[in-house]
Write a protein that holds these residues in place. Structure first.
Motif, PDB file in Angstrom:
ATOM      1  N   GLN A  42       8.581  -0.165   3.246  1.00 24.37           N
ATOM      2  CA  GLN A  42       9.708   0.269   4.069  1.00 24.37           C
ATOM      3  C   GLN A  42       9.212   1.105   5.242  1.00 24.37           C
ATOM      4  OE1 GLN A  42      13.112   1.953   2.117  1.00 24.37           O
ATOM      5  NE2 GLN A  42      12.865   0.689   0.281  1.00 24.37           N
ATOM      6  N   ARG A  43      10.106   1.363   6.154  1.00 18.99           N
ATOM      7  CA  ARG A  43       9.753   2.161   7.327  1.00 18.99           C
ATOM      8  C   ARG A  43       9.675   3.638   6.986  1.00 18.99           C
ATOM      9  NH1 ARG A  43      13.121  -0.383  12.357  1.00 18.99           N
ATOM     10  NH2 ARG A  43      13.026  -2.546  11.676  1.00 18.99           N
ATOM     11  N   LEU A  44       8.937   4.323   7.787  1.00 19.31           N
ATOM     12  CA  LEU A  44       8.908   5.776   7.703  1.00 19.31           C
ATOM     13  C   LEU A  44      10.301   6.301   8.072  1.00 19.31           C
ATOM     14  CD1 LEU A  44       6.779   8.055   7.264  1.00 19.31           C
ATOM     15  CD2 LEU A  44       6.525   8.106   9.746  1.00 19.31           C
ATOM     16  N   GLN A  45      10.814   7.233   7.279  1.00 13.71           N
ATOM     17  CA  GLN A  45      12.157   7.740   7.552  1.00 13.71           C
ATOM     18  C   GLN A  45      12.217   9.233   7.265  1.00 13.71           C
ATOM     19  OE1 GLN A  45      15.092   6.554   4.280  1.00 13.71           O
ATOM     20  NE2 GLN A  45      13.425   5.111   3.916  1.00 13.71           N
ATOM     21  N   LEU A  46      13.128   9.884   7.962  1.00 14.77           N
ATOM     22  CA  LEU A  46      13.292  11.317   7.778  1.00 14.77           C
ATOM     23  C   LEU A  46      13.886  11.610   6.403  1.00 14.77           C
ATOM     24  CD1 LEU A  46      13.283  14.189   9.042  1.00 14.77           C
ATOM     25  CD2 LEU A  46      15.625  13.717   9.785  1.00 14.77           C
ATOM     26  N   LEU A  47      13.293  12.558   5.685  1.00 17.30           N
ATOM     27  CA  LEU A  47      13.842  12.990   4.409  1.00 17.30           C
ATOM     28  C   LEU A  47      14.686  14.253   4.617  1.00 17.30           C
ATOM     29  CD1 LEU A  47      14.010  12.685   1.324  1.00 17.30           C
ATOM     30  CD2 LEU A  47      11.927  14.067   1.169  1.00 17.30           C
ATOM     31  N   LEU A  48      14.065  15.279   5.190  1.00 19.21           N
ATOM     32  CA  LEU A  48      14.841  16.478   5.495  1.00 19.21           C
ATOM     33  C   LEU A  48      14.122  17.313   6.553  1.00 19.21           C
ATOM     34  CD1 LEU A  48      13.259  18.924   3.861  1.00 19.21           C
ATOM     35  CD2 LEU A  48      14.532  18.078   1.929  1.00 19.21           C
ATOM     36  N   ARG A  49      14.896  18.238   7.136  1.00 22.42           N
ATOM     37  CA  ARG A  49      14.359  19.126   8.168  1.00 22.42           C
ATOM     38  C   ARG A  49      14.740  20.559   7.806  1.00 22.42           C
ATOM     39  NH1 ARG A  49      17.746  16.673  12.982  1.00 22.42           N
ATOM     40  NH2 ARG A  49      18.042  15.008  11.479  1.00 22.42           N
ATOM     41  N   HIS A  50      13.933  21.497   8.198  1.00 24.27           N
ATOM     42  CA  HIS A  50      14.152  22.858   7.714  1.00 24.27           C
ATOM     43  C   HIS A  50      15.407  23.478   8.293  1.00 24.27           C
ATOM     44  CE1 HIS A  50      12.608  24.693  11.478  1.00 24.27           C
ATOM     45  NE2 HIS A  50      13.199  25.782  11.047  1.00 24.27           N
ATOM     46  N   ILE A  51      15.796  23.090   9.512  1.00 22.85           N
ATOM     47  CA  ILE A  51      16.949  23.743  10.133  1.00 22.85           C
ATOM     48  C   ILE A  51      18.251  23.344   9.447  1.00 22.85           C
ATOM     49  CG2 ILE A  51      15.862  24.074  12.367  1.00 22.85           C
ATOM     50  CD1 ILE A  51      17.326  21.623  13.383  1.00 22.85           C
ATOM     51  N   SER A  52      18.234  22.232   8.730  1.00 21.94           N
ATOM     52  CA  SER A  52      19.462  21.782   8.067  1.00 21.94           C
ATOM     53  C   SER A  52      19.689  22.500   6.742  1.00 21.94           C
ATOM     54  CB  SER A  52      19.411  20.282   7.822  1.00 21.94           C
ATOM     55  OG  SER A  52      19.282  19.588   9.036  1.00 21.94           O
ATOM     56  N   ARG A  53      18.595  22.965   6.151  1.00 22.76           N
ATOM     57  CA  ARG A  53      18.669  23.657   4.872  1.00 22.76           C
ATOM     58  C   ARG A  53      19.480  22.848   3.853  1.00 22.76           C
ATOM     59  NH1 ARG A  53      16.636  28.557   5.042  1.00 22.76           N
ATOM     60  NH2 ARG A  53      17.655  29.143   3.088  1.00 22.76           N
ATOM     61  N   GLU A  54      19.205  21.570   3.786  1.00 21.38           N
ATOM     62  CA  GLU A  54      19.959  20.691   2.911  1.00 21.38           C
ATOM     63  C   GLU A  54      19.075  20.171   1.788  1.00 21.38           C
ATOM     64  OE1 GLU A  54      21.210  17.604   5.593  1.00 21.38           O
ATOM     65  OE2 GLU A  54      19.181  17.345   6.346  1.00 21.38           O
ATOM     66  N   SER A  55      19.726  19.577   0.805  1.00 27.38           N
ATOM     67  CA  SER A  55      19.018  18.934  -0.285  1.00 27.38           C
ATOM     68  C   SER A  55      19.282  17.442  -0.183  1.00 27.38           C
ATOM     69  CB  SER A  55      19.509  19.463  -1.636  1.00 27.38           C
ATOM     70  OG  SER A  55      18.935  18.723  -2.702  1.00 27.38           O
ATOM     71  N   ILE A  56      18.208  16.672  -0.107  1.00 23.34           N
ATOM     72  CA  ILE A  56      18.332  15.230   0.004  1.00 23.34           C
ATOM     73  C   ILE A  56      17.631  14.597  -1.192  1.00 23.34           C
ATOM     74  CG2 ILE A  56      17.820  13.204   1.410  1.00 23.34           C
ATOM     75  CD1 ILE A  56      19.768  15.040   2.777  1.00 23.34           C
ATOM     76  N   LYS A  57      18.358  13.747  -1.907  1.00 19.35           N
ATOM     77  CA  LYS A  57      17.803  13.062  -3.093  1.00 19.35           C
ATOM     78  C   LYS A  57      17.204  14.079  -4.064  1.00 19.35           C
ATOM     79  CE  LYS A  57      16.847   8.776  -0.605  1.00 19.35           C
ATOM     80  NZ  LYS A  57      15.886   7.695  -0.321  1.00 19.35           N
ATOM     81  N   GLY A  58      17.767  15.262  -4.091  1.00 17.42           N
ATOM     82  CA  GLY A  58      17.307  16.299  -5.005  1.00 17.42           C
ATOM     83  C   GLY A  58      16.134  17.110  -4.496  1.00 17.42           C
ATOM     84  N   PHE A  59      15.609  16.757  -3.322  1.00 20.75           N
ATOM     85  CA  PHE A  59      14.485  17.475  -2.734  1.00 20.75           C
ATOM     86  C   PHE A  59      14.981  18.628  -1.863  1.00 20.75           C
ATOM     87  CE2 PHE A  59      10.700  15.123  -3.760  1.00 20.75           C
ATOM     88  CZ  PHE A  59      11.111  13.824  -3.984  1.00 20.75           C
ATOM     89  N   THR A  60      14.260  19.721  -1.903  1.00 28.64           N
ATOM     90  CA  THR A  60      14.506  20.842  -1.013  1.00 28.64           C
ATOM     91  C   THR A  60      13.166  21.317  -0.452  1.00 28.64           C
ATOM     92  OG1 THR A  60      14.335  22.449  -2.826  1.00 28.64           O
ATOM     93  CG2 THR A  60      16.552  21.638  -2.264  1.00 28.64           C
TER      94      THR A  60
END
Lengths: 110, 115
Positions: A42-60
């Protein structure tokens, strides 16, 4: 010079175990930090960024300016988390390019 | 809409030949980036285009590498007199620039093999 270091080339864990992918950076200003992920074929894709302070797919990930770190964490790894993870730094907000670490391959087995 | 597209997906060339790699960014994205992904080196920045500004060429490894972006859209990365060390996956990405929060959307890459 700006630099991103990911000390582990490969991290192998069992399903359900906690995961921490390490990332350290060198930059004297206020950086923006990102985690990108590339799943198999698959392509490289953004998981998360620090300014969003979010949890994506359980990752922080928390930016620690004192330790210049941006480690990626997940309390319980899943097999579908197996992928290559890249930490990246953007050193200003003018849309300039990212400086990537060399990546860490996460392998989660049952 | 369509994502970033790149062509060809694979390119095998002989040492010393020139190659051209193409990138079609997402429509409306003003920023376009080229990176190189190789074993042991991770992702290396090559060149960055932002609107009508002069490109940031600071990542190009040698003067054999050049890139153009025509009409603010399609970009072509040219490698002249290819060497075996040029073998890598070349990735293109686009973004809305700083206004879009900077998220970069990557293409599938072109795998270049120099024999």
């Amino acid at each position: 010079a700006q630099r991103v270091t990911q000390p582990e080339k490969l991290l192998s864990v069992f399903k359900g175990a906690p995961v921490e992918l390490k990332c350290n950076y060198s930059y004297s200003g206020s950086p923006e930090l990102f985690w990108y992920v590339q799943y198999s074929r698959q392509r490289l894709q953004l998981l998360l960024r620090h300014i969003s302070r979010e949890s994506i797919k359980g990752f922080t990930a928390d930016l620690n300016k004192g330790e210049t770190s941006f480690h990626l964490k997940k309390p319980f790894a899943q097999e579908e988390d197996s992928a290559m993870y890249y930490c990246a730094l953007r050193f200003n907000q003018a849309g300039t390019a990212l400086i990537f670490g060399k990546g860490t391959t996460l392998s989660v087995s049952s | 809409g369509a994502g970033v597209s790149q062509s060809p997906s694979n390119k095998v060339t002989e040492k010393g030949k020139d190659v051209e790699l193409r990138c079609d960014p997402i429509s409306g994205h003003t920023a376009l980036y080229w990176y190189r992904q190789s074993l042991g080196q991770g992702l290396e920045f090559l060149i960055y285009f932002q609107g009508n500004s002069a490109p940031d060429k600071s990542g190009l490894p040698s003067d054999r590498f050049s890139a153009e972006r025509t009409g603010g859209s399609v970009s072509t990365l040219t490698i002249q007199r290819t060497q075996q060390e040029d073998s890598a996956v070349y990735l293109c990405a686009s973004s809305r620039g700083w206004q879009g929060g900077g998220e970069q959307y990557f293409g599938p890459g072109t795998r270049l093999t120099v024999t």
